[in-house]
Design an enzyme around this catalytic site. Structure first.
Site, PDB file in Angstrom:
ATOM      1  CG  HIS A  77      46.054  47.134  39.105  1.00  0.00           C
ATOM      2  ND1 HIS A  77      47.006  46.165  38.890  1.00  0.00           N
ATOM      3  CD2 HIS A  77      46.460  48.211  38.376  1.00  0.00           C
ATOM      4  CE1 HIS A  77      47.932  46.612  38.061  1.00  0.00           C
ATOM      5  NE2 HIS A  77      47.631  47.854  37.745  1.00  0.00           N
ATOM      6  CG  ASP A  87      46.899  42.899  39.417  1.00  0.00           C
ATOM      7  OD1 ASP A  87      46.556  43.218  38.254  1.00  0.00           O
ATOM      8  OD2 ASP A  87      47.506  43.669  40.177  1.00  0.00           O
ATOM      9  CB  SER A  99      50.500  49.414  37.325  1.00  0.00           C
ATOM     10  OG  SER A  99      50.012  48.643  36.259  1.00  0.00           O
TER      11      SER A  99
END
Length: 423
Positions: free
Chosen positions: A368, A301, A205
């Site tokens: 994610h 995502d 991330s």
């Protein structure tokens, strides 16, 4: 790999399974008008491994970087930064894996002041021990290629993907992400990383964005004889138009870059031609990264769908509410919007994928951060493209066993996905 072969990969067919998650209220990321609070709560949930618990994971203690304060390398609130380290052994004793923690960003004084009261802005609030799972696991049956490496998780407490430089004295905020990066690397080099035979910089991330930003700097730490590569997981944040026709993500990133003094630390290969905010978007950086880089990303995502494409401000009537929580509830027009987002993502990596040294694994999942979770990294039912899972794809690429340019066909053909469903 030739261009025709690569073009064909944009239509590879594979399969995917839904994995439901519960116990996380919608209000957790939609109650507040601040983009930050939504991104922080969503990031914390998505990166925490909710819904899956590895059996008896290795717990690793927090190490504070004692010499960091002298360099001004401190968290938002002025506390010392830190990392968690588990030493390598056997054939991996001289190999080093650095995982940069993710967790959103803060783009305003208000959001950064809030952030410094959390583990994302202060080591005072960090967990004293965290589980090492997925790519950080010490078990060969969970992490076949990296289990016995020196594995380090660098904690994220600056709010600008380890790239800021500045301060706000009135608000008592320190924007020292770049200094934290340098202090952490210097400390690890003093603990043996300087003699590494192999090194891999990774991140998830906001940490995935950081691994792109710092990839070439990481390479420069080592002699040419050291095998150095980088992995970005869920870090391919797109400069995309949201459901209202606006630019929620660009506006948010502009705040981060301007507030935290990020511009001076962005690659000149980008800033010479583009504005600083554009150079915080990976799509404008990856083609100029010299070090071998692997991009692992879900085409849909979950973080970007919820916080970037359809945040509440861009969807005041809640038209996207149900679709964001469960892709099965998306209308035909919403699916078309998401398919267009996927196409933009694939277009952004076309040139990058042409390089033989780079790797790619873009699956058509609503997910994610797939490298830190055990169920998605390496398990019996892990996501796969052409029958190859994520851990083996990354390992094959790192060790040059085979080139990896894996791209799924569009949703809903992949039946191996661990799609995130929020309730």
């Amino acid at each position: 790999m030739g261009n025709q072969q690569l073009m064909g990969l944009w239509g590879v067919v594979i399969f995917v399974v839904g994995l439901g998650f519960s116990g996380w209220g919608v209000e957790s990321f939609e109650f507040d008008e601040l983009f930050y609070n939504r991104t922080e709560n969503l990031s914390s949930f998505l990166e925490s491994g909710h819904g899956y618990a590895a059996p008896k994971p290795l717990m690793v203690g927090l190490t504070l970087i004692r010499g960091a304060a002298a360099q001004g390398a401190v968290c938002l609130d002025g506390t010392l930064p830190g990392y968690h380290i588990h030493r390598g052994f056997g054939s991996g004793a001289n190999s080093w894996l650095i995982q940069l923690e993710g967790g959103g960003w803060c783009n305003s004084i208000r959001s950064c002041v809030y952030r410094k009261t959390t583990r994302r802005g202060s080591s005072t609030h960090m967990e004293k021990q965290i589980p090492f799972t997925g790519i950080l696991s010490n078990k060969p049956e969970e992490n076949p290629d990296f289990f016995n490496w020196n594995r380090i998780k660098v904690r994220y407490c600056d709010g600008a993907s380890f790239a800021g430089e500045g301060e706000d004295k009135v608000a008592q905020l320190q924007f020292r992400g770049q200094r934290i990066w340098h202090a952490a690397m210097e400390d690890l080099m003093s603990k043996g990383m300087h003699s590494a035979d192999r090194a891999l910089l990774s991140g998830c991330s906001a940490g995935g964005l950081a691994s792109i930003l710092h990839c070439d700097e990481f390479r420069e730490l080592f002699p040419s004889s050291t095998k150095v590569k980088c992995l970005s997981d869920a870090g391919l944040f797109m400069d995309s138009i949201d459901v209202s026709g606006g630019h929620s993500m660009r506006n948010f990133f502009a705040g981060v870059v301007n507030l935290q003094g990020v511009a001076k630390n962005l690659p000149s290969t980008c800033t010479t031609y583009r504005d600083p905010t554009s150079c915080f978007f990976p799509q404008n950086l990856i083609d100029n990264v010299k070090t071998p880089l692997f991009i692992l990303n879900a085409a849909y995502d979950s973080w970007q769908v919820q916080a970037s494409l359809a945040p509440p401000a861009a969807d005041p009537h809640g038209t996207w509410h149900d679709c964001k929580l469960n892709h099965a509830k998306c209308s035909a027009s919403q699916i078309r919007f998401l398919q267009a987002f996927r196409i933009r993502m694939l277009n952004s990596v076309r040139s990058f994928a042409m390089s033989g040294q780079n790797g790619l694994f873009i699956n058509s999942c609503f997910a994610h951060c797939q490298s830190e979770r055990q169920d998605t990294w390496f398990a019996d039912d892990s996501p796969a493209i052409s029958n190859k899972g994520i851990a083996l794809a990354v390992g094959d690429w790192y060790f040059d066993r085979t080139g990896i340019k894996a791209i799924d066909c569009a949703y809903p053909c992949d039946k191996t996905c661990h799609n995130l469903v929020f309730k």
